[in-house]
Design an enzyme around this catalytic site. Structure first.
Site, PDB file in Angstrom:
ATOM      1  N   TYR A 133       0.846  -1.201   0.000  1.00 32.15           N
ATOM      2  CA  TYR A 133       0.000   0.000   0.000  1.00 32.15           C
ATOM      3  C   TYR A 133       0.877   1.246   0.000  1.00 32.15           C
ATOM      4  O   TYR A 133       0.607   2.207  -0.716  1.00 32.15           O
ATOM      5  CB  TYR A 133      -0.937  -0.006   1.213  1.00 32.15           C
ATOM      6  CG  TYR A 133      -1.889  -1.176   1.206  1.00 32.15           C
ATOM      7  CD1 TYR A 133      -3.029  -1.157   0.417  1.00 32.15           C
ATOM      8  CD2 TYR A 133      -1.632  -2.314   1.977  1.00 32.15           C
ATOM      9  CE1 TYR A 133      -3.894  -2.236   0.395  1.00 32.15           C
ATOM     10  CE2 TYR A 133      -2.493  -3.396   1.956  1.00 32.15           C
ATOM     11  CZ  TYR A 133      -3.629  -3.359   1.167  1.00 32.15           C
ATOM     12  OH  TYR A 133      -4.479  -4.430   1.135  1.00 32.15           O
ATOM     13  N   ASN A 144     -12.348  -1.347  -4.815  1.00 35.32           N
ATOM     14  CA  ASN A 144     -12.196  -1.681  -6.227  1.00 35.32           C
ATOM     15  C   ASN A 144     -13.424  -2.470  -6.685  1.00 35.32           C
ATOM     16  O   ASN A 144     -13.689  -3.549  -6.162  1.00 35.32           O
ATOM     17  CB  ASN A 144     -10.918  -2.503  -6.420  1.00 35.32           C
ATOM     18  CG  ASN A 144     -10.801  -3.104  -7.799  1.00 35.32           C
ATOM     19  OD1 ASN A 144     -11.381  -2.616  -8.762  1.00 35.32           O
ATOM     20  ND2 ASN A 144     -10.037  -4.173  -7.899  1.00 35.32           N
ATOM     21  N   CYS A 150      -6.449  -5.841  -7.483  1.00 39.05           N
ATOM     22  CA  CYS A 150      -6.240  -5.376  -6.115  1.00 39.05           C
ATOM     23  C   CYS A 150      -5.651  -6.475  -5.233  1.00 39.05           C
ATOM     24  O   CYS A 150      -5.081  -6.190  -4.186  1.00 39.05           O
ATOM     25  CB  CYS A 150      -7.534  -4.831  -5.527  1.00 39.05           C
ATOM     26  SG  CYS A 150      -8.923  -5.963  -5.582  1.00 39.05           S
ATOM     27  N   HIS A 151      -5.756  -7.718  -5.666  1.00 34.13           N
ATOM     28  CA  HIS A 151      -5.186  -8.837  -4.892  1.00 34.13           C
ATOM     29  C   HIS A 151      -3.662  -8.781  -4.869  1.00 34.13           C
ATOM     30  O   HIS A 151      -3.041  -9.421  -4.031  1.00 34.13           O
ATOM     31  CB  HIS A 151      -5.661 -10.183  -5.449  1.00 34.13           C
ATOM     32  CG  HIS A 151      -5.292 -10.439  -6.871  1.00 34.13           C
ATOM     33  ND1 HIS A 151      -6.043  -9.951  -7.928  1.00 34.13           N
ATOM     34  CD2 HIS A 151      -4.246 -11.108  -7.405  1.00 34.13           C
ATOM     35  CE1 HIS A 151      -5.476 -10.334  -9.051  1.00 34.13           C
ATOM     36  NE2 HIS A 151      -4.377 -11.027  -8.776  1.00 34.13           N
ATOM     37  N   GLU A 197      -0.961 -16.979  -9.829  1.00 34.50           N
ATOM     38  CA  GLU A 197      -0.153 -16.145 -10.719  1.00 34.50           C
ATOM     39  C   GLU A 197       1.333 -16.470 -10.591  1.00 34.50           C
ATOM     40  O   GLU A 197       2.040 -16.531 -11.606  1.00 34.50           O
ATOM     41  CB  GLU A 197      -0.399 -14.661 -10.438  1.00 34.50           C
ATOM     42  CG  GLU A 197      -1.752 -14.183 -10.912  1.00 34.50           C
ATOM     43  CD  GLU A 197      -1.970 -12.686 -10.748  1.00 34.50           C
ATOM     44  OE1 GLU A 197      -1.019 -11.966 -10.355  1.00 34.50           O
ATOM     45  OE2 GLU A 197      -3.089 -12.222 -11.029  1.00 34.50           O
TER      46      GLU A 197
END
Length: 168
Positions: free
Chosen positions: A99, A122, A130-131, A157
């Protein structure tokens, strides 16, 4: 303003896609925090477009074949929220940021809490990633879809990116 919705299947559960005036304005997980009331999703879709494109891109993402989405977006938020949501789309696939780093990236270094709040609001999960934002120590912190889903998306991912890198 024309708003329609459709429910799409995914490995993280059903996703409600909301399209406003031709652009994706929402992609909500089942039991997601800050999920708007169903009445705001408009009518059920009768035209498969653009939901077909959204579904195809989500399928390709979850198959490990797509790392960047290009569906038209119609995000509605404050100027600050839109700034954060745009920056989220710049976080590379399979990577994370904090953040605080995101606050620096948007030119507001003291706004990490505000960045966290905007991140949590979001409206287009997965596609606006946003993850990929974690706490300053690298710990998984809040996620509207739940920490289990955040962990799943990040692990997915990383594994997919690692498998692709191993091919070269």
């Amino acid at each position: 303003m024309k708003t329609t919705h459709a429910v799409l299947d995914s490995p993280v559960g059903p996703l409600t896609a909301v399209v406003t005036d031709g652009g994706l304005s929402g992609l909500y997980m089942h039991e997601q925090r800050h999920r708007p009331q169903e009445a705001t999703f408009g009518t059920p879709a009768t035209d498969p477009e653009p939901f077909r494109t959204i579904g195809e891109q989500l399928d390709a993402y979850f198959a490990g074949d797509l790392t960047e989405f290009d569906v038209p977006l119609n995000l509605r938020g404050t100027p600050f929220q839109n700034l954060v949501w745009t920056a989220l789309q710049e976080i590379p696939y399979g990577e994370t940021t904090t953040y605080g780093a995101l606050a620096v990236e948007i030119g507001r270094p003291s706004a990490s809490r505000a960045v966290g709040l905007a991140n949590g609001r979001n409206p287009v999960s997965v596609i606006v990633p946003c993850h990929r934002v974690v706490g300053s120590t690298g710990d998984l912190t809040g996620y509207g879809g739940g920490l289990e889903r955040k962990r799943f998306l990040l692990d997915f991912e990383r594994k997919t990116k690692g498998a692709a890198a191993a091919l070269f």
